[in-house]
Design a protein around this motif. Sequence first.
Motif, mmCIF file in Angstrom:
data_model
loop_
_atom_site.group_PDB
_atom_site.id
_atom_site.type_symbol
_atom_site.label_atom_id
_atom_site.label_comp_id
_atom_site.label_asym_id
_atom_site.label_seq_id
_atom_site.Cartn_x
_atom_site.Cartn_y
_atom_site.Cartn_z
ATOM 1 N N ASP A 55 0.838 -1.198 0.000
ATOM 2 C CA ASP A 55 0.000 0.000 0.000
ATOM 3 C C ASP A 55 0.875 1.250 0.000
ATOM 4 O O ASP A 55 0.607 2.213 -0.725
ATOM 5 N N THR A 59 0.788 3.851 -3.119
ATOM 6 C CA THR A 59 0.365 5.204 -2.784
ATOM 7 C C THR A 59 1.486 6.204 -3.050
ATOM 8 O O THR A 59 1.252 7.283 -3.605
ATOM 9 N N LEU A 91 -0.595 12.344 -0.873
ATOM 10 C CA LEU A 91 -0.374 10.904 -1.038
ATOM 11 C C LEU A 91 1.035 10.490 -0.623
ATOM 12 O O LEU A 91 1.223 9.430 -0.021
ATOM 13 N N ILE A 98 2.372 5.131 6.126
ATOM 14 C CA ILE A 98 2.058 3.707 5.969
ATOM 15 C C ILE A 98 3.353 2.891 5.899
ATOM 16 O O ILE A 98 3.445 1.814 6.474
ATOM 17 N N VAL A 115 -5.476 3.132 8.721
ATOM 18 C CA VAL A 115 -5.077 3.001 7.315
ATOM 19 C C VAL A 115 -6.232 2.448 6.489
ATOM 20 O O VAL A 115 -6.542 2.951 5.402
ATOM 21 N N VAL A 116 -6.894 1.424 7.004
ATOM 22 C CA VAL A 116 -8.032 0.836 6.284
ATOM 23 C C VAL A 116 -9.141 1.875 6.128
ATOM 24 O O VAL A 116 -9.715 2.033 5.039
ATOM 25 N N ASN A 119 -8.163 4.537 3.562
ATOM 26 C CA ASN A 119 -8.274 4.005 2.197
ATOM 27 C C ASN A 119 -9.731 3.925 1.748
ATOM 28 O O ASN A 119 -10.056 4.253 0.607
ATOM 29 N N TRP A 122 -10.947 7.441 1.085
ATOM 30 C CA TRP A 122 -10.350 7.927 -0.168
ATOM 31 C C TRP A 122 -11.135 7.391 -1.364
ATOM 32 O O TRP A 122 -11.448 8.140 -2.294
ATOM 33 N N ALA A 123 -11.455 6.109 -1.334
ATOM 34 C CA ALA A 123 -12.203 5.504 -2.447
ATOM 35 C C ALA A 123 -13.589 6.137 -2.568
ATOM 36 O O ALA A 123 -14.023 6.487 -3.678
ATOM 37 N N SER A 126 -13.313 9.730 -3.796
ATOM 38 C CA SER A 126 -12.941 9.756 -5.213
ATOM 39 C C SER A 126 -14.156 9.515 -6.090
ATOM 40 O O SER A 126 -14.373 10.217 -7.084
#
Length: 142
Positions: A55, A59, A91, A98, A115-116, A119, A122-123, A126
Amino acid sequence: MKAPGPGRRTPPGPRTRRSATTSAEADPPCPEPCSPASPAPPTRGGTLRRFLALDAVVTGLNGAAHLAAPDPLGRLLGIDGSLLAELGALLVAVAAGIGFLASRPEPPAAAVKLVVDVNAAWALLSLGAVVLWLEPTTAGAV
């Protein structure tokens, strides 16, 4: 109990490895079957650390590309180059964090959860940006 006869073995009991430094120090018992050449048991979190490292690399490369060529990427994706440069800096910073986490022998559960969660956010952001705000090219929407 009878002594083992020819062709019989005694049942395995706890065995210890000999320390390379001194025979007075006993290492903890090793898993069965055990021999002096047996590798140490794997540490917990090895797979997790590999995923965190992956990751961090993905990233970081994404962020570096955004920083190195924001205008050409912006034209390709249909997104403002200055926005890509700012996201690239973010990023790269996230990737460094990370990567640090991946370097820990046993990453803390709370940090891994963060972190999960980042992410996932972020998804979702986006997707929301593509649908509600940005007007990307076909390449940018994919």
